[in-house]
Motif scaffolding. Structure first.
Motif, PDB file in Angstrom:
ATOM      1  N   THR A  60       0.804  -1.226   0.000  1.00  0.00           N
ATOM      2  CA  THR A  60       0.000   0.000   0.000  1.00  0.00           C
ATOM      3  C   THR A  60       0.832   1.269   0.000  1.00  0.00           C
ATOM      4  O   THR A  60       0.295   2.361  -0.203  1.00  0.00           O
ATOM      5  N   SER A  61       2.149   1.142   0.220  1.00  0.00           N
ATOM      6  CA  SER A  61       2.978   2.336   0.359  1.00  0.00           C
ATOM      7  C   SER A  61       4.341   2.133  -0.301  1.00  0.00           C
ATOM      8  O   SER A  61       4.936   1.050  -0.204  1.00  0.00           O
ATOM      9  N   LEU A  62       4.812   3.180  -0.983  1.00  0.00           N
ATOM     10  CA  LEU A  62       6.137   3.182  -1.598  1.00  0.00           C
ATOM     11  C   LEU A  62       6.973   4.270  -0.942  1.00  0.00           C
ATOM     12  O   LEU A  62       6.570   5.445  -0.899  1.00  0.00           O
ATOM     13  N   LEU A  63       8.132   3.888  -0.436  1.00  0.00           N
ATOM     14  CA  LEU A  63       9.072   4.833   0.160  1.00  0.00           C
ATOM     15  C   LEU A  63      10.274   4.975  -0.761  1.00  0.00           C
ATOM     16  O   LEU A  63      10.802   3.969  -1.248  1.00  0.00           O
ATOM     17  N   MET A  64      10.722   6.221  -0.990  1.00  0.00           N
ATOM     18  CA  MET A  64      11.864   6.450  -1.866  1.00  0.00           C
ATOM     19  C   MET A  64      12.803   7.447  -1.213  1.00  0.00           C
ATOM     20  O   MET A  64      12.370   8.507  -0.723  1.00  0.00           O
ATOM     21  N   CYS A  65      14.095   7.109  -1.178  1.00  0.00           N
ATOM     22  CA  CYS A  65      15.089   7.989  -0.584  1.00  0.00           C
ATOM     23  C   CYS A  65      15.564   9.006  -1.619  1.00  0.00           C
ATOM     24  O   CYS A  65      16.114   8.637  -2.654  1.00  0.00           O
ATOM     25  N   ASN A  66      15.376  10.289  -1.328  1.00  0.00           N
ATOM     26  CA  ASN A  66      15.729  11.359  -2.260  1.00  0.00           C
ATOM     27  C   ASN A  66      17.015  12.079  -1.884  1.00  0.00           C
ATOM     28  O   ASN A  66      17.202  13.236  -2.237  1.00  0.00           O
ATOM     29  N   GLU A  67      17.907  11.400  -1.195  1.00  0.00           N
ATOM     30  CA  GLU A  67      19.211  11.977  -0.893  1.00  0.00           C
ATOM     31  C   GLU A  67      20.024  12.159  -2.182  1.00  0.00           C
ATOM     32  O   GLU A  67      19.890  11.384  -3.137  1.00  0.00           O
ATOM     33  N   VAL A  68      20.885  13.191  -2.221  1.00  0.00           N
ATOM     34  CA  VAL A  68      21.757  13.395  -3.372  1.00  0.00           C
ATOM     35  C   VAL A  68      22.700  12.211  -3.520  1.00  0.00           C
ATOM     36  O   VAL A  68      22.887  11.661  -4.615  1.00  0.00           O
ATOM     37  N   GLY A  69      23.298  11.778  -2.425  1.00  0.00           N
ATOM     38  CA  GLY A  69      24.098  10.564  -2.437  1.00  0.00           C
ATOM     39  C   GLY A  69      23.185   9.344  -2.434  1.00  0.00           C
ATOM     40  O   GLY A  69      22.091   9.370  -1.863  1.00  0.00           O
ATOM     41  N   ILE A  70      23.640   8.274  -3.073  1.00  0.00           N
ATOM     42  CA  ILE A  70      22.825   7.068  -3.173  1.00  0.00           C
ATOM     43  C   ILE A  70      22.777   6.407  -1.798  1.00  0.00           C
ATOM     44  O   ILE A  70      23.796   5.947  -1.280  1.00  0.00           O
ATOM     45  N   THR A  71      21.570   6.366  -1.226  1.00  0.00           N
ATOM     46  CA  THR A  71      21.418   5.963   0.166  1.00  0.00           C
ATOM     47  C   THR A  71      20.284   4.962   0.303  1.00  0.00           C
ATOM     48  O   THR A  71      19.254   5.075  -0.359  1.00  0.00           O
ATOM     49  N   SER A  72      20.478   3.995   1.175  1.00  0.00           N
ATOM     50  CA  SER A  72      19.439   2.998   1.420  1.00  0.00           C
ATOM     51  C   SER A  72      18.283   3.631   2.178  1.00  0.00           C
ATOM     52  O   SER A  72      18.427   4.686   2.820  1.00  0.00           O
ATOM     53  N   ILE A  73      17.131   2.968   2.123  1.00  0.00           N
ATOM     54  CA  ILE A  73      15.982   3.429   2.892  1.00  0.00           C
ATOM     55  C   ILE A  73      16.313   3.431   4.378  1.00  0.00           C
ATOM     56  O   ILE A  73      15.974   4.368   5.118  1.00  0.00           O
TER      57      ILE A  73
END
Length: 452
Positions: free
Chosen positions: A275-288
């Motif tokens: 039901t939910s999608l979480l996305m990390c928007n950090e400039v550096g590639i970062t895990s959730i």
């Protein structure tokens, strides 16, 4: 006086018989000419150019891919049918009043029956059915939902009996032609297409359980009438149960519009029973897990317009909408998306995500990229190697070192960290995916390979 109706022909026979003269009681008068039989409609049958004979039940046995020709002795109109309905389709049909000919394709993996019915053009009362027992089709004769790196969703139907394909886009426009085995690479097949204009045809595909990976001359994103060989992934096993969407995916992608192409790398998590999608928007590639809460964008997921399609809406910005699907490739979940970004400048987008893993595997894949190349792609603990045939027929051999791309995502590697052409890679033992860094000359580069 009684009147009797009789035909003119009968009257003529009677008159002539009455004029037959004497002869004894043996009835030597007789008829002076024979009565001709009524006209009948007959046919001859050929299979692959050779005369065919019906079985004891009056039917002809054929296999998918055979070319059948039915020739009538009278000019005829034609109809045909299959049982089960729709189980048989035709390729390269050649039908006229003097001939019915076509290559037979069985669209199912079970035997079927096909009937060609002739009706004499000059006399509709004269008909003839020719019945064929059609053997089961090749088990690989399947249709796949395709997600293409030009940002489109299409359907690919493959028929290994006729060695033909049909690729149908979202508008219903279909292109079809033949394919052949690649003599140089076992398990690879080459699409024939009038869209291929390069010296070397790198439009190819490979199969694995429930999935197909390849390259095809799709339209260039948002440039009608322009085509380029670009990778795709397709599946006939699409997740339709929402709770089964859950997972943490390393997601690579590209954004495209005329004259502009860019790369994207994110880790995303589908949670809450899909039901939910979480996305990390950090400039550096970062895990959730390592992403600062303020950098996590949250999208609500709901059922889309078709089975296996899921709509996403940013809970903080309702204009930020999208869609995703999760497909199965050899039993493994793969996140995919292709379409038009709802947010200006409305790029065409493609996304592919593999389930995050702490394991980096040694693999050899085969696949293509959006530079129109096709080749062999190798990964081990320290090195990425590739032998890529370019559209001009030359071969590019590369060998780059691998290093950690993100401290929080060990299943992703950086390729050629010291060079200007840097890439990121991920793999799951079945698929490998490479995307260019967001710097020239490789921004927007995308490569998909299938193992083995």
């Amino acid at each position: 006086m009684k009147w009797f109706y009789f035909s003119a022909a009968a009257a003529l026979v009677g008159v002539l018989g009455g004029c037959g003269g004497g002869g004894g009681g043996g009835g030597g008068g007789g008829l002076p000419f024979p009565i001709l039989p009524a006209a009948t409609l007959g046919v001859t049958v050929q299979v692959n150019g050779s005369s065919a004979t019906a079985n004891g039940d009056g039917k002809y046995s054929i296999k998918p891919g055979d070319v059948i020709t039915v020739t009538p002795n009278l000019g005829s109109d034609w109809t045909s049918s299959s049982d089960p309905a729709g189980s048989v389709s035709l390729r390269n049909a050649d039908i006229s009043s003097t001939k019915w000919s076509a290559q037979i394709a069985n669209n199912t993996n079970a035997a079927s029956m096909f009937t060609v019915s002739a009706k004499a053009t000059a006399n509709a009362a004269l008909t003839k059915d020719t019945v064929f027992n059609v053997a089961a089709g090749d088990a690989r004769n399947l249709s796949y939902k395709v997600y293409a790196t030009n940002g489109s969703q299409q359907t690919l139907a493959l028929n290994f009996d006729t060695m033909s394909y049909v690729m149908t886009d979202e508008t219903g426009l279909a292109v079809s032609d033949s394919f052949s085995a690649d003599a140089a690479q076992t398990g690879t097949y080459v699409f024939k297409s009038s869209r291929n204009t390069a010296a070397t045809n790198n439009s190819r595909f490979r199969l694995i359980t429930d999935a197909v990976v390849g390259s095809f001359p799709f339209q260039v994103a948002q440039v009608p009438g322009s085509y380029a060989v670009q990778p795709f992934i397709g599946s006939r096993a699409i997740v339709t149960t929402q709770s089964a969407l859950d997972g943490i995916y390393i997601r690579f992608g590209i954004n495209m519009r005329p004259g502009v192409i860019d790369s994207q790398i994110r880790q995303v998590q589908v949670t809450g029973g899909g039901t939910s999608l979480l996305m990390c928007n950090e400039v550096g590639i970062t895990s959730i897990a390592a992403c600062p809460p303020a950098s996590i964008a949250t999208y609500a997921i709901s059922a889309g317009s078709s089975a296996g399609s899921w709509s996403t809406v940013n809970v903080a910005n309702a204009s930020d909408k999208g869609a995703l699907a999760v497909i199965m490739v050899d039993g493994k979940k793969v996140y995919v998306a292709a379409g038009i970004n709802s947010v200006a400048p409305n790029d065409s987008i493609f996304r592919i995500g593999l389930v995050d893993s702490s394991t980096w595997l040694n693999t050899t894949a085969r696949g293509g990229d959006n530079n129109g190349t096709w080749g062999t792609l190798g990964f081990d603990a320290t090195t990425y190697t590739a032998a890529l045939t370019k559209p001009d027929g030359t071969v590019s051999n590369v060998s780059y070192g691998l290093s950690a791309a993100s401290a929080s995502i060990p299943a992703m590697k950086l390729i050629n960290s010291g060079g200007t052409d840097r890439y990121f890679a991920m793999q799951d033992g079945t698929l490998s995916v490479v995307v260019g860094a967001r710097t020239n000359p490789v921004t927007g580069y995308l490569q998909i390979g299938l193992v083995p």
